[in-house]
Scaffold this active site. Structure first.
Site, PDB file in Angstrom:
ATOM      1  NE  ARG A 253      47.560  55.788  63.660  1.00  0.00           N
ATOM      2  CZ  ARG A 253      48.076  56.840  63.042  1.00  0.00           C
ATOM      3  NH1 ARG A 253      49.355  57.135  63.197  1.00  0.00           N
ATOM      4  NH2 ARG A 253      47.322  57.589  62.265  1.00  0.00           N
TER       5      ARG A 253
ATOM      6  CE  LYS B 183      49.009  74.654  58.931  1.00  0.00           C
ATOM      7  NZ  LYS B 183      50.291  74.251  58.298  1.00  0.00           N
TER       8      LYS B 183
ATOM      9  N   GLY C 211      43.705  60.119  63.763  1.00  0.00           N
ATOM     10  CA  GLY C 211      44.547  61.241  64.154  1.00  0.00           C
ATOM     11  C   GLY C 211      44.169  61.835  65.497  1.00  0.00           C
TER      12      GLY C 211
ATOM     13  N   GLY D 165      44.925  60.790  57.646  1.00  0.00           N
ATOM     14  CA  GLY D 165      45.212  61.206  56.280  1.00  0.00           C
ATOM     15  C   GLY D 165      44.668  60.238  55.254  1.00  0.00           C
TER      16      GLY D 165
END
Length: 401
Positions: free
Chosen positions: A34, A199, A358, A382
């Site tokens: 990043r 998830k 991510g 996200g």
């Protein structure tokens, strides 16, 4: 949206909202992706004679200073990447920030301490958030938004601050938005999506939206076991979200109705316990079993060799690929083979390949792949997912104003 080329930055104090939320281990940066991603925008402003004030969050401090979340190591790495001095303010809007910014000469850079050390940054109270934004605005004359990984947050430096200063987008956000448009508006087919991570609930919105856009959706990682359980298979002690089973069944039915192929693991690597990802201690009871025969006392931790071949075959003819989420516990060598196989399959295809930020982006670098060989590696997991869900991202909306 205006770009930095539309701003007269020479001699001006330019506030750059970056996303420097890098992983740290004992104060050492373990993935500087990043930082490197935003460096070209900062360098361009430096070359044009701006006084550059860089700001970011790191981690989730609770609205007050916390040494473990200091951006000091990031300042050191940014200095190395830019090859130019970078001063560091030990607060966000206090005496250190004011003095450090005031001392900037044209073409110099400073980094403020973690924005989330001030409760106003993340406050849900509009007045408190705006008050902090006004303090930040006092430090600068222009605003450049280039923290793509934060544009889905309604935070002071992302949402409120652009409205207080003349503003533009940096090169990173321009690139990210252009890539996401290729995944939503200008898709070349076949369009294959690979979703991993832990998830199902983290990916509900994106699956819902992609059911009308993708040709195939490959499911791996911890979320795969909820899909397998929904189909009536034993998943042992694997990660499972029983509350998501009705949603999964609905998606499988909608996939059939819309001609979207869901591809699930046919074999998995299992163990009776989660591996030690720090010491990489050998896993004694490692085994590979069919996906519908997971022992009751074991958990799935990676896709197996048959699934690796299956996924590669399903990616071979793709023209567009979006990958978000590793398909196994890639941090341990025993369970990294699935994620390696997915990355290699992307490289072997002729597709426009997007790695969705991510853990996926970290995996590409940690596993030794040349990131320049992929079409695009996003800096915002996200934010990318919410864009693909069709949501309005507060930070982008603010920059359009």
């Amino acid at each position: 949206m205006k770009t930095i080329e539309d701003l007269d930055v020479a001699g001006k104090r330019v506030f750059v909202r970056a996303d420097l939320n890098v992983p740290l281990s004992d104060g050492t940066i373990t993935d500087d992706g990043r930082i490197r991603a935003v460096a070209p925008t900062i360098a361009k402003l430096v070359q044009r004679g701006a006084k550059v004030v860089v700001a970011s969050h790191l981690g989730r401090p609770k609205g007050e200073p916390d040494p473990q979340f200091s951006l000091a190591p990031v300042a050191d790495r940014l200095r190395e990447i830019l090859g130019t001095p970078v001063s560091f303010a030990t607060d966000t809007v206090g005496e250190s920030a004011k003095a450090t910014v005031a001392a900037l000469a044209d073409g110099e850079v400073t980094l403020l301490e973690n924005l989330r050390f001030n409760a106003g940054e993340t406050s849900k109270d509009d007045a408190e958030r705006k008050a902090f934004a006004e303090q930040l605005a006092a430090l600068a004359e222009l605003y450049v938004g280039d923290g793509f990984g934060a544009v889905h947050r309604k935070h002071a430096s992302v949402f409120d601050l652009p409205g207080l200063l003349p503003h533009a987008v940096g090169d990173l956000i321009s690139t990210e938005v252009g890539v996401l448009k290729r995944l939503t508006e200008e898709v070349e087919r076949p369009y294959v999506v690979v979703l991993g991570g832990s998830k199902v609930s983290d990916k509900v919105g994106v699956i819902d939206n992609l059911l009308g856009k993708a040709d195939r959706i490959l499911i791996g990682g911890g979320m795969a076991y909820t899909f397998l359980y929904a189909l009536g298979h034993e998943v042992g002690i694997s990660l499972l979200q029983k509350d998501q089973v009705p949603t999964v069944l609905e998606y499988l039915e909608r996939g059939k109705a819309n001609g979207v192929e869901f591809v699930l693991p046919v074999d998995v690597a299992v163990s009776a316990s989660f591996p030690d990802t720090k010491t990489h201690a050998p896993v004694e009871d490692f085994d590979v079993v069919d996906a519908d025969k997971i022992p009751a006392d074991k958990e799935g931790l990676d896709i197996g060799p048959k699934t690796r071949e299956l996924f590669a075959a399903k990616l071979a003819d793709a023209k567009t690929v979006f990958w978000n989420g590793p398909v196994g516990v890639f941090e341990h060598p025993t369970f990294a083979e699935g994620t390696k196989a997915v990355a290699q399959a992307l490289l072997d295809s002729d597709a426009f390949t997007v790695v969705g930020g991510g853990d996926s982006a970290a995996a590409v670098r940690i596993l030794g792949f040349d990131e320049t060989k992929f079409g695009h590696i996003s800096t915002g997991g996200g934010a990318s997912l919410e864009y693909l869900e069709g949501k309005t991202l507060p930070g982008l909306a603010a920059l359009e104003g």
